[in-house]
Write an enzyme that holds these catalytic residues in place. Structure first.
Site, PDB file in Angstrom:
ATOM      1  N   ASN A  84       0.813  -1.219   0.000  1.00 57.08           N
ATOM      2  CA  ASN A  84       0.000   0.000   0.000  1.00 57.08           C
ATOM      3  C   ASN A  84       0.846   1.269   0.000  1.00 57.08           C
ATOM      4  OD1 ASN A  84      -2.468  -1.340  -0.009  1.00 57.08           O
ATOM      5  ND2 ASN A  84      -2.573  -1.443   2.210  1.00 57.08           N
ATOM      6  N   GLU A  88     -16.847   5.033   0.592  1.00 66.85           N
ATOM      7  CA  GLU A  88     -15.429   5.184   0.279  1.00 66.85           C
ATOM      8  C   GLU A  88     -15.305   5.824  -1.097  1.00 66.85           C
ATOM      9  OE1 GLU A  88     -13.055   1.626   0.995  1.00 66.85           O
ATOM     10  OE2 GLU A  88     -14.663   0.823   2.253  1.00 66.85           O
ATOM     11  N   ASP A  95     -14.598   8.112   3.069  1.00 69.47           N
ATOM     12  CA  ASP A  95     -13.322   7.459   3.357  1.00 69.47           C
ATOM     13  C   ASP A  95     -12.456   7.560   2.105  1.00 69.47           C
ATOM     14  OD1 ASP A  95     -11.329   5.418   3.272  1.00 69.47           O
ATOM     15  OD2 ASP A  95     -12.403   4.213   4.738  1.00 69.47           O
ATOM     16  N   HIS A 113      -7.617   5.158   0.136  1.00 70.84           N
ATOM     17  CA  HIS A 113      -6.846   4.726  -1.025  1.00 70.84           C
ATOM     18  C   HIS A 113      -6.762   5.814  -2.095  1.00 70.84           C
ATOM     19  CE1 HIS A 113      -6.262   0.556   0.256  1.00 70.84           C
ATOM     20  NE2 HIS A 113      -7.454   0.687   0.819  1.00 70.84           N
ATOM     21  N   LYS A 135      -0.666   4.781   3.546  1.00 69.88           N
ATOM     22  CA  LYS A 135      -0.662   4.328   2.156  1.00 69.88           C
ATOM     23  C   LYS A 135       0.077   5.353   1.296  1.00 69.88           C
ATOM     24  CE  LYS A 135      -4.563   1.274   2.870  1.00 69.88           C
ATOM     25  NZ  LYS A 135      -4.516   1.285   4.349  1.00 69.88           N
TER      26      LYS A 135
END
Length: 419
Positions: free
Chosen positions: A54, A185, A214, A217, A248
């Site tokens: 990540n 997300e 969220d 990523h 990440k």
């Protein structure tokens, strides 16, 4: 008592455990030479190229980030000494929170020790206040979101993944005067697809709902200064609370939320996973601050990540290998069988010096096993090409169904670089 418990566990879960037991590969990443690493398996060391980390931008080895951490260790030592409320708040924590609030254009931010505790701790408070709040949560939301909502005691309505029509149907059916919270997300960690954020914001406005997004990523990787997908779409101000991670794109560890000062203060006061734990070491906060500041001023890493992801998308389409989405840097090759997925991972490691972890239940539903591939900013174009060739060879050898055989929805026209 312990003997009875051991006997019970042995008799009741041993079979399930044997089926789902996970093995952890010992990895020694090489600072300055990542994605190369030393992997230890069965007591034997070998050199591998890591394809499932990540640390998408390689910021864990960024010289400015390392220097900031080393300087903070020299000044403050290695630990924080306590919880944030009792002796554990350092100037680096405060500076980082101010930087993150500014990155997202919010009034305030709050650090947690991980992304998991940021979601669980903040949603336990935000979804549980007021008590009659109804929460609308995407079906593929992360376990940390699920746990936070469960611990809040709020009423939950689960909408089909990225299905805004279903979300609106559920919103319309809820009492008009009850507080509403939508949780989604931006980039989904297993599938790599991206939420229709503008449409979610529209229905939130229509029904007067608070929004919690969220961006774990996405922060660092997308949007102006790495502020995420909502910022990329120019709609960051339409989401009440943004949650992100430092582990990440930013290459360190920790999680955070940013939003209105009143909501952040409520979480700071009442979140058990914030109040009752030791704070991040000051050196981690200092390194994180350096990483955030670096990525706010550099687009080089984001550009390289986008190029490598787009190249891998195109090569897998040409090789007729099915994967879940072209929308992001997360490239999940669909295998659909646990044993075959593990075998593919093993052969990539043994024959090609490539480490990519097979993903099985409960991370994905049984029968939907994937190789979750993460091309990074620190892979070379030749690395991507070699990886695709190795994967194609194994697909043929192991007789894994191709995209054509599965009538897969992603075709050559979809082979686009992430925006």
């Amino acid at each position: 008592m312990h003997a009875h418990l051991a006997s019970y566990l042995d008799g009741n879960i041993a079979g399930d455990l044997a089926q789902s037991k996970r093995e952890f590969l010992e990895i020694g990443r090489r600072s300055g030479n990542y994605p190369m690493a030393t992997a230890r398996r069965d007591g034997v060391d070998s050199e591998v190229s890591v394809w499932c980390s990540n640390d998408y931008l390689g910021m864990g080895q960024n010289r400015q980030t390392i220097a900031a951490m080393q300087a903070a260790i020299d000044t403050h030592g290695v630990g924080s000494g306590g919880s944030r409320n009792i002796g554990g708040t350092n100037h680096h924590h405060v500076s980082l929170e101010n930087e993150l609030a500014d990155l997202h254009g919010k009034e305030a931010a709050l650090l947690f020790t991980s992304g998991y505790t940021a979601n669980e701790g903040s949603l336990t408070v935000l979804a549980g206040t007021p008590k009659d709040t109804v929460v609308f949560s995407d079906a593929k939301n992360h376990a940390s979101i699920i746990d936070g909502l469960r611990h809040s005691g709020a009423q939950k309505r689960i909408f089909r993944h990225n299905d805004v029509a279903h979300l609106e149907e559920l919103l319309a059916a809820a009492p008009a005067d009850c507080p509403k919270l939508i949780v989604a997300e931006s980039v989904y960690s297993m599938s790599g697809d991206i939420a229709p954020l503008a449409e979610i914001a529209d229905v939130a406005d229509k029904y007067g709902a608070t929004t919690f997004i969220d961006e774990v990523h996405a922060v660092g990787m997308y949007g102006p200064q790495g502020a995420g997908i909502a910022a990329r779409e120019g709609i960051a101000d339409r989401f009440t609370v943004v949650m992100g991670t430092l582990a990440k794109g930013f290459g360190t560890v920790g999680g955070y939320i940013a939003g209105p000062a009143a909501l952040v203060d409520a979480v700071r006061t009442y979140s058990r996973s914030f109040v009752f734990t030791t704070s991040l070491p000051p050196a981690v906060a200092a390194a994180s601050l350096a990483s955030v500041q670096y990525l706010r001023s550099s687009d080089v890493e984001r550009k390289l990540l986008s190029e490598n992801a787009g190249l891998l998308h195109r090569l897998l389409i040409e090789a007729d290998i099915p994967f879940l989405s072209t929308e992001s840097h997360i490239v999940s090759a669909f295998v659909g069988d646990d044993d075959t997925c593990k075998r593919a991972s093993q052969l990539l490691f043994e024959r090609h010096g490539i480490y990519v972890q097979s993903i099985n239940a409960p991370s994905v539903p049984a029968g939907e096993e994937i190789l979750r591939i993460a091309p990074s900013a620190v892979h070379e174009q030749s690395d991507v090409e070699n990886f695709a060739r190795a994967l194609q060879g194994l697909w043929e050898e192991l007789h894994i169904p191709t995209a054509s055989a599965r009538d897969w929805p992603i075709t050559a026209k979809d082979g686009l670089s992430p925006r």
